[in-house]
Write a protein that holds these residues in place. Structure first.
Motif, PDB file in Angstrom:
ATOM      1  N   ALA A  28     -30.731   0.820 -12.641  1.00  0.00           N
ATOM      2  CA  ALA A  28     -32.157   1.134 -12.788  1.00  0.00           C
ATOM      3  C   ALA A  28     -32.935   0.636 -11.567  1.00  0.00           C
ATOM      4  CB  ALA A  28     -32.708   0.512 -14.069  1.00  0.00           C
ATOM      5  N   GLU A  29     -32.595  -0.556 -11.095  1.00  0.00           N
ATOM      6  CA  GLU A  29     -33.231  -1.090  -9.896  1.00  0.00           C
ATOM      7  C   GLU A  29     -32.918  -0.212  -8.690  1.00  0.00           C
ATOM      8  OE1 GLU A  29     -32.992  -4.956  -6.921  1.00  0.00           O
ATOM      9  OE2 GLU A  29     -32.089  -5.156  -8.920  1.00  0.00           O
ATOM     10  N   LEU A  30     -31.688   0.248  -8.607  1.00  0.00           N
ATOM     11  CA  LEU A  30     -31.266   1.110  -7.499  1.00  0.00           C
ATOM     12  C   LEU A  30     -31.995   2.453  -7.553  1.00  0.00           C
ATOM     13  CD1 LEU A  30     -29.356   0.919  -5.107  1.00  0.00           C
ATOM     14  CD2 LEU A  30     -27.530   1.762  -6.564  1.00  0.00           C
ATOM     15  N   GLU A  31     -32.102   3.042  -8.744  1.00  0.00           N
ATOM     16  CA  GLU A  31     -32.856   4.297  -8.898  1.00  0.00           C
ATOM     17  C   GLU A  31     -34.284   4.122  -8.379  1.00  0.00           C
ATOM     18  OE1 GLU A  31     -31.029   6.269 -13.001  1.00  0.00           O
ATOM     19  OE2 GLU A  31     -32.871   5.117 -13.071  1.00  0.00           O
ATOM     20  N   SER A  32     -34.913   3.057  -8.822  1.00  0.00           N
ATOM     21  CA  SER A  32     -36.294   2.796  -8.420  1.00  0.00           C
ATOM     22  C   SER A  32     -36.397   2.557  -6.915  1.00  0.00           C
ATOM     23  CB  SER A  32     -36.815   1.579  -9.183  1.00  0.00           C
ATOM     24  OG  SER A  32     -38.109   1.235  -8.753  1.00  0.00           O
ATOM     25  N   GLY A  33     -35.517   1.738  -6.384  1.00  0.00           N
ATOM     26  CA  GLY A  33     -35.564   1.402  -4.970  1.00  0.00           C
ATOM     27  C   GLY A  33     -35.273   2.572  -4.050  1.00  0.00           C
ATOM     28  N   LEU A  34     -34.473   3.516  -4.526  1.00  0.00           N
ATOM     29  CA  LEU A  34     -34.118   4.674  -3.703  1.00  0.00           C
ATOM     30  C   LEU A  34     -34.931   5.917  -4.061  1.00  0.00           C
ATOM     31  CD1 LEU A  34     -30.225   4.276  -3.513  1.00  0.00           C
ATOM     32  CD2 LEU A  34     -31.946   3.562  -1.847  1.00  0.00           C
ATOM     33  N   SER A  52     -28.380   5.673   4.432  1.00  0.00           N
ATOM     34  CA  SER A  52     -29.002   4.893   5.498  1.00  0.00           C
ATOM     35  C   SER A  52     -28.559   3.437   5.375  1.00  0.00           C
ATOM     36  CB  SER A  52     -30.532   4.979   5.384  1.00  0.00           C
ATOM     37  OG  SER A  52     -30.980   4.279   4.226  1.00  0.00           O
ATOM     38  N   SER A  53     -28.836   2.663   6.396  1.00  0.00           N
ATOM     39  CA  SER A  53     -28.523   1.231   6.313  1.00  0.00           C
ATOM     40  C   SER A  53     -29.325   0.596   5.187  1.00  0.00           C
ATOM     41  CB  SER A  53     -28.803   0.541   7.655  1.00  0.00           C
ATOM     42  OG  SER A  53     -30.129   0.750   8.059  1.00  0.00           O
ATOM     43  N   ARG A  54     -30.538   1.066   4.949  1.00  0.00           N
ATOM     44  CA  ARG A  54     -31.352   0.570   3.835  1.00  0.00           C
ATOM     45  C   ARG A  54     -30.681   0.883   2.491  1.00  0.00           C
ATOM     46  NH1 ARG A  54     -36.366   2.073   5.405  1.00  0.00           N
ATOM     47  NH2 ARG A  54     -35.708   4.205   5.088  1.00  0.00           N
ATOM     48  N   ASP A  55     -30.090   2.077   2.360  1.00  0.00           N
ATOM     49  CA  ASP A  55     -29.363   2.435   1.138  1.00  0.00           C
ATOM     50  C   ASP A  55     -28.203   1.468   0.909  1.00  0.00           C
ATOM     51  OD1 ASP A  55     -31.031   4.671   0.914  1.00  0.00           O
ATOM     52  OD2 ASP A  55     -29.507   6.070   1.650  1.00  0.00           O
ATOM     53  N   ILE A  56     -27.447   1.209   1.967  1.00  0.00           N
ATOM     54  CA  ILE A  56     -26.287   0.321   1.856  1.00  0.00           C
ATOM     55  C   ILE A  56     -26.738  -1.085   1.479  1.00  0.00           C
ATOM     56  CG2 ILE A  56     -24.400  -0.749   3.162  1.00  0.00           C
ATOM     57  CD1 ILE A  56     -24.270   1.993   4.700  1.00  0.00           C
ATOM     58  N   LEU A  57     -27.820  -1.548   2.100  1.00  0.00           N
ATOM     59  CA  LEU A  57     -28.376  -2.855   1.766  1.00  0.00           C
ATOM     60  C   LEU A  57     -28.763  -2.925   0.290  1.00  0.00           C
ATOM     61  CD1 LEU A  57     -29.646  -5.649   2.410  1.00  0.00           C
ATOM     62  CD2 LEU A  57     -31.704  -4.420   3.113  1.00  0.00           C
ATOM     63  N   ARG A  58     -29.427  -1.907  -0.208  1.00  0.00           N
ATOM     64  CA  ARG A  58     -29.855  -1.901  -1.617  1.00  0.00           C
ATOM     65  C   ARG A  58     -28.665  -1.821  -2.564  1.00  0.00           C
ATOM     66  NH1 ARG A  58     -35.210   1.611  -0.778  1.00  0.00           N
ATOM     67  NH2 ARG A  58     -36.598  -0.150  -0.430  1.00  0.00           N
ATOM     68  N   ILE A  59     -27.666  -1.040  -2.222  1.00  0.00           N
ATOM     69  CA  ILE A  59     -26.471  -0.943  -3.073  1.00  0.00           C
ATOM     70  C   ILE A  59     -25.800  -2.308  -3.175  1.00  0.00           C
ATOM     71  CG2 ILE A  59     -24.136   0.021  -3.243  1.00  0.00           C
ATOM     72  CD1 ILE A  59     -25.359   2.576  -1.834  1.00  0.00           C
ATOM     73  N   VAL A  89     -20.196  -0.532   4.832  1.00  0.00           N
ATOM     74  CA  VAL A  89     -20.056   0.795   4.235  1.00  0.00           C
ATOM     75  C   VAL A  89     -18.921   0.788   3.211  1.00  0.00           C
ATOM     76  CG1 VAL A  89     -19.458   3.210   4.708  1.00  0.00           C
ATOM     77  CG2 VAL A  89     -21.040   1.998   6.221  1.00  0.00           C
ATOM     78  N   GLN A  90     -17.814   0.129   3.535  1.00  0.00           N
ATOM     79  CA  GLN A  90     -16.672   0.066   2.616  1.00  0.00           C
ATOM     80  C   GLN A  90     -17.027  -0.686   1.338  1.00  0.00           C
ATOM     81  OE1 GLN A  90     -13.584   1.692   3.257  1.00  0.00           O
ATOM     82  NE2 GLN A  90     -13.626   1.416   1.047  1.00  0.00           N
ATOM     83  N   ILE A  91     -17.784  -1.776   1.454  1.00  0.00           N
ATOM     84  CA  ILE A  91     -18.211  -2.522   0.264  1.00  0.00           C
ATOM     85  C   ILE A  91     -19.048  -1.617  -0.631  1.00  0.00           C
ATOM     86  CG2 ILE A  91     -19.680  -4.405  -0.572  1.00  0.00           C
ATOM     87  CD1 ILE A  91     -18.833  -5.957   2.012  1.00  0.00           C
ATOM     88  N   ALA A  92     -20.022  -0.919  -0.054  1.00  0.00           N
ATOM     89  CA  ALA A  92     -20.868  -0.018  -0.834  1.00  0.00           C
ATOM     90  C   ALA A  92     -20.037   1.096  -1.469  1.00  0.00           C
ATOM     91  CB  ALA A  92     -21.972   0.562   0.046  1.00  0.00           C
TER      92      ALA A  92
END
Length: 117
Positions: A28-34, A52-59, A89-92
Motif C-alpha cells: 500500500a505504501e509502494l502504491e501510494s509512493g509510486l 527509475s532509481s527512485r522506484d528501486i529506492l522505494r521498493i 536492481v537485483q535486490i528489487a
C-alpha cells in the motif's frame, strides 16, 4: 533468516544482512509512493522493465519497513551495497519476484514441508 514462501528475501546493505518483505502495508505504501491506483497498476509498472532509481529506492525501503526495519527512504538512500547499481536492481527484482510469486526453478531441490512456511 528469510523465508521465500512468505515473500521474504535477504540482502546485504551497509555490510549487514537484512530481511526484506513487501507486506500488504508495504505494498500500500509502494502504491501510494509510486502513484499506482491498485496492485494491477503496480504490477504493470514493474513488468514494463522501466524502473527509475527512485522506484528501486522505494521498493527496497518498503521491503525493509515491511520486514520491521524502521528506516526512512532517506536512510535507505545512503546505504551501500557491494556490486553497485546492478546489485540494487537485483535486490528489487528478487523482492518483487518473491512478492508476486515468481520463484526461480529449483531443479533437484527437496520440496519444503508446509511447516517451513
Amino acid at each position: 533468516m528469510a523465508n521465500h514462501r512468505r515473500g521474504e528475501i535477504e540482502a546485504r546493505l551497509d555490510d549487514q544482512s537484512y530481511t526484506l518483505c513487501l507486506t500488504l502495508g508495504a505494498l500500500a505504501e509502494l502504491e501510494s509512493g509510486l502513484g499506482a491506483s491498485d496492485l494491477v497498476a503496480l504490477a504493470q509498472r514493474f513488468e514494463s522493465n522501466r524502473l527509475s532509481s527512485r522506484d528501486i529506492l522505494r521498493i527496497i525501503g518498503c521491503g525493509l519497513r515491511g520486514a520491521g526495519h524502521a528506516l526512512t527512504d532517506e536512510e535507505v538512500s545512503r546505504m551501500k551495497v557491494s556490486g553497485g547499481l546492478a546489485a540494487y536492481v537485483q535486490i528489487a527484482a528478487d523482492l518483487l519476484a518473491a512478492t508476486f510469486g515468481d520463484e526461480p526453478e529449483t531443479q533437484g531441490a527437496n520440496p519444503r514441508s508446509p511447516q517451513d512456511a
